[in-house]
Design a protein around this motif. Structure first.
Motif, mmCIF file in Angstrom:
data_model
loop_
_atom_site.group_PDB
_atom_site.id
_atom_site.type_symbol
_atom_site.label_atom_id
_atom_site.label_comp_id
_atom_site.label_asym_id
_atom_site.label_seq_id
_atom_site.Cartn_x
_atom_site.Cartn_y
_atom_site.Cartn_z
ATOM 1 N N SER A 155 0.846 -1.187 0.000
ATOM 2 C CA SER A 155 0.000 0.000 0.000
ATOM 3 C C SER A 155 0.879 1.233 0.000
ATOM 4 O O SER A 155 1.979 1.222 0.532
ATOM 5 N N GLY A 156 0.403 2.281 -0.596
ATOM 6 C CA GLY A 156 1.207 3.481 -0.721
ATOM 7 C C GLY A 156 1.122 4.015 -2.129
ATOM 8 O O GLY A 156 0.653 3.330 -3.040
ATOM 9 N N ARG A 157 1.672 5.166 -2.320
ATOM 10 C CA ARG A 157 1.433 5.878 -3.568
ATOM 11 C C ARG A 157 2.278 5.421 -4.736
ATOM 12 O O ARG A 157 2.030 5.783 -5.869
ATOM 13 N N ILE A 158 3.316 4.581 -4.510
ATOM 14 C CA ILE A 158 4.267 4.315 -5.585
ATOM 15 C C ILE A 158 4.273 2.895 -6.092
ATOM 16 O O ILE A 158 5.004 2.583 -7.023
ATOM 17 N N PHE A 159 3.476 2.023 -5.552
ATOM 18 C CA PHE A 159 3.738 0.620 -5.785
ATOM 19 C C PHE A 159 3.400 0.103 -7.160
ATOM 20 O O PHE A 159 3.797 -0.991 -7.516
ATOM 21 N N SER A 160 2.690 0.831 -7.922
ATOM 22 C CA SER A 160 2.477 0.390 -9.294
ATOM 23 C C SER A 160 3.680 0.710 -10.168
ATOM 24 O O SER A 160 3.712 0.325 -11.324
ATOM 25 N N ARG A 161 4.689 1.399 -9.606
ATOM 26 C CA ARG A 161 5.811 1.828 -10.432
ATOM 27 C C ARG A 161 7.168 1.338 -9.931
ATOM 28 O O ARG A 161 8.190 1.851 -10.335
ATOM 29 N N VAL A 162 7.183 0.339 -9.047
ATOM 30 C CA VAL A 162 8.455 -0.062 -8.474
ATOM 31 C C VAL A 162 8.724 -1.543 -8.688
ATOM 32 O O VAL A 162 7.821 -2.339 -8.924
ATOM 33 N N ARG A 208 3.503 -10.889 -10.264
ATOM 34 C CA ARG A 208 2.763 -9.746 -9.746
ATOM 35 C C ARG A 208 1.278 -9.928 -10.065
ATOM 36 O O ARG A 208 0.919 -10.506 -11.095
ATOM 37 N N GLY A 209 0.449 -9.408 -9.186
ATOM 38 C CA GLY A 209 -0.970 -9.436 -9.428
ATOM 39 C C GLY A 209 -1.364 -8.416 -10.486
ATOM 40 O O GLY A 209 -0.570 -7.543 -10.846
ATOM 41 N N ASN A 210 -2.573 -8.509 -10.979
ATOM 42 C CA ASN A 210 -3.034 -7.626 -12.043
ATOM 43 C C ASN A 210 -2.989 -6.155 -11.653
ATOM 44 O O ASN A 210 -2.757 -5.282 -12.487
ATOM 45 N N GLY A 211 -3.221 -5.884 -10.404
ATOM 46 C CA GLY A 211 -3.212 -4.513 -9.943
ATOM 47 C C GLY A 211 -1.828 -3.994 -9.637
ATOM 48 O O GLY A 211 -1.669 -2.833 -9.264
ATOM 49 N N LEU A 212 -0.805 -4.849 -9.787
ATOM 50 C CA LEU A 212 0.607 -4.521 -9.596
ATOM 51 C C LEU A 212 0.977 -4.183 -8.168
ATOM 52 O O LEU A 212 2.145 -3.900 -7.904
ATOM 53 N N ASN A 213 0.016 -4.190 -7.239
ATOM 54 C CA ASN A 213 0.384 -3.916 -5.856
ATOM 55 C C ASN A 213 0.470 -5.189 -5.029
ATOM 56 O O ASN A 213 0.584 -5.130 -3.813
#
Length: 124
Positions: free
Chosen positions: A25-32, A72-77
């Motif tokens: 959870s957090g603002r960056i996890f779709s990009r790391v 990774r899951g579909n939501g990338l988080n």
């Protein structure tokens, strides 16, 4: 607030399978990029597997090659570690980690965020 929460650990017999999950959870996890590490008693923490931002690039530690799969899951988080053909030497605390980069890395010093870990115990 950045949080990584692992689940799925437990006791498994040698030769069996286990699937670990890490929800971020957090603002960056779709990009790391993210990774799984483990720490056994008396041993250094080691990289088990790492995966890049979109899941297209992965790398594995020698002990995991051919037996474990990171995804990774579909939501990338969410990141998973499928563990097959487990051995007693896989017994350790497994940690999920994330780094502020889209690229994979196998060094634990490259990671900025860590979960609290989940215990995996493999009986012989």
């Amino acid at each position: 607030q950045v949080q990584l929460v692992e689940s799925g650990g437990g006791l498994v017999q040698a030769g069996g399978s286990l699937r670990l999950s890490c929800v971020a959870s957090g603002r960056i996890f779709s990009r790391v990029a993210m990774g799984w590490f483990r720490k056994a008693p008396g041993k250094d923490r080691e990289c088990v597997a790492t995966i890049n931002r979109d899941g297209g690039t992965t790398a594995y530690g020698d002990s995991a090659k051919g037996r474990f799969t990171i995804s990774r899951g579909n939501g990338l988080n969410t990141v998973y570690l499928q563990m097959n053909s487990v051995k007693p030497e896989d017994t350790a605390v497994y940690y999920c980690a994330a780094r502020s980069s889209i690229h994979i890395a196998t060094s634990d010093s490259a990671y900025d965020y860590w979960g609290r870990g989940t215990q995996v115990t493999v009986s012989s």
